[in-house]
Design an enzyme around this catalytic site. Structure first.
Site, short mmCIF file in Angstrom:
data_model
loop_
_atom_site.label_atom_id
_atom_site.label_comp_id
_atom_site.label_asym_id
_atom_site.label_seq_id
_atom_site.Cartn_x
_atom_site.Cartn_y
_atom_site.Cartn_z
N TYR A 141 -50.82 35.27 -2.28
CA TYR A 141 -50.95 34.14 -1.37
C TYR A 141 -52.41 33.78 -1.09
CZ TYR A 141 -45.97 34.78 -0.29
OH TYR A 141 -44.61 34.89 -0.36
N LYS A 188 -44.14 47.02 -8.18
CA LYS A 188 -43.61 46.67 -9.50
C LYS A 188 -44.54 47.28 -10.54
CE LYS A 188 -40.57 44.50 -12.12
NZ LYS A 188 -39.23 45.09 -12.32
N ASP A 220 -37.41 44.97 -7.49
CA ASP A 220 -36.09 44.46 -7.85
C ASP A 220 -35.00 45.45 -7.47
OD1 ASP A 220 -37.33 46.05 -9.76
OD2 ASP A 220 -36.43 45.02 -11.47
N ASP A 244 -42.52 39.44 1.94
CA ASP A 244 -42.00 38.15 2.38
C ASP A 244 -40.54 38.00 1.95
OD1 ASP A 244 -41.78 35.58 3.33
OD2 ASP A 244 -43.22 34.70 1.96
N ASP A 248 -36.77 38.77 4.53
CA ASP A 248 -35.71 37.77 4.72
C ASP A 248 -34.36 38.31 4.27
OD1 ASP A 248 -37.52 36.01 5.76
OD2 ASP A 248 -37.04 34.37 4.40
#
Length: 355
Positions: A141, A188, A220, A244, A248
């Site tokens: 970001y 990852k 994942d 992020d 959620d």
């Protein structure tokens, strides 16, 4: 007197923040700690008023304040602006950067009264109680980004330095040490170089916390495990974009994203906000769930002002209201007593008064 800057922002932010303010002010009424509240513009509302998503006056006030209570930022009205001028990019990210809010904390707890509000099976989500810690000022970001021609392409660069990883991972270990002494670092590392570096630094930091059990999980797989067997997690620490997405997803483990509070900290100052967005489709209709914002107010009292008793009082009041069968529309099941935003705030205040 300690100061709290209040930023209602856009959409339902202007409805849910007043309810949180009512509850916070009520619970500290008899407290020896007195707080001063000061409201400012941010996001799309600030663009409309002064042409800038993060006005200089707002930023100055936030830098000088002890805490910031934020509602929501953005909406379709401003989606056609150039990316750099959109409220989410031009207000929220710079605010986090200027305040050096590197650690985002999102507690996820399934309250027994809400076990049927989630889309997941009861046996999967009952007794879930975890904390997700997300690095907030680095990664994709905040890296270099841009466009190229011939051929047309776009790029975003993910960068993490050792200090950024060290401090957030250390924060994760400290949090785990106060809970069940279990920390899962999500990355990852099988594909991404920054994740390999993240894991290297995490293993180095782990030497200072021999009493904490450290595990690693690819992002994942972590997403799958959160819906398959979430009770395996106690504290999760991860980088900005992964956090992020995972927070959620984890919101459904608490029944609704309307229940997910968050705290963004720099060790001294905190920004507190619900994890959901501005929900423009229901804005102005007295339909929004204010509980995540109210619970964010409780986190503010706990982390910035060390008012643990008052924070617990708010959390217990919210739980009592839910146990009594009151719901906003996002949580409602057949037979529940459905309330609007203001009415839910009223019920939490009533529950506080009945302590």
């Amino acid at each position: 007197m300690p100061k709290v800057v209040v930023l209602p922002g856009d959409g339902i932010g202007r409805e849910i923040v007043p309810q949180a303010m009512r509850v916070v002010q009520a619970v500290i009424k008899d407290s020896p700690v007195k707080l001063e509240f000061e409201e400012h513009l941010v996001g799309g509302a600030a663009i409309d008023a002064v042409g800038k998503a993060l006005p200089d006056e707002t930023l100055k006030a936030c830098l000088e304040a002890d805490a910031v209570l934020l509602g929501a930022i953005g909406g379709p009205k401003w989606d056609t602006l150039p990316t750099a001028q959109r409220p989410e990019v031009a207000a929220l990210l710079p605010l986090r950067k200027h305040l050096e809010l590197y650690a985002n904390i999102r507690p996820v707890r399934m309250l027994p009264a809400l076990v049927h509000a989630s889309t997941l099976k009861q046996e999967v989500i009952e007794n879930v109680d975890m904390v997700v810690i997300r690095e907030l000022t680095g990664g994709l970001y905040f890296g270099e980004k841009g466009r190229k021609d011939n051929p047309r392409s776009a790029y975003d660069v993910m960068v993490y330095n050792e200090d950024e990883i060290n401090r957030i991972v250390r924060f994760g270990f400290e949090t785990a040490r106060k809970r069940s002494k279990k920390l899962c670092s999500v990355d990852k590392a099988n594909v991404i170089e920054t994740s390999r570096f993240w894991r290297e630094v995490t293993l180095e930091v782990a030497k200072d916390y021999p009493d904490v059990e450290l595990t690693h999980m690819y992002v994942d797989n972590a997403a799958m495990q959160l819906v398959r067997y979430p009770k395996q997690f106690d504290v999760i620490v991860t980088e900005n974009m992964f956090g992020d997405i995972l927070t959620d997803l984890a919101s459904m483990l608490g029944g609704s994203i309307g229940m997910l509070a968050s705290a963004s900290l720099n060790g001294q100052k905190g920004l507190y906000e619900p994890a959901h967005g501005s929900a423009p489709d229901i804005a102005g209709k007295n339909l929004a769930n204010p509980l995540a914002t109210i619970l964010s107010g409780a986190l503010m009292l706990r982390y910035t002002f060390s008012l643990e008793q008052e924070a617990q009082a708010i959390e217990q009041a919210v739980e009592k209201v839910l146990n009594d069968g009151f719901r906003t529309g996002d949580l409602a099941q057949p037979g529940d007593k459905v309330l609007g935003t203001v009415e839910m705030g009223d019920k939490v205040l009533e529950a506080l008064g009945s302590r």
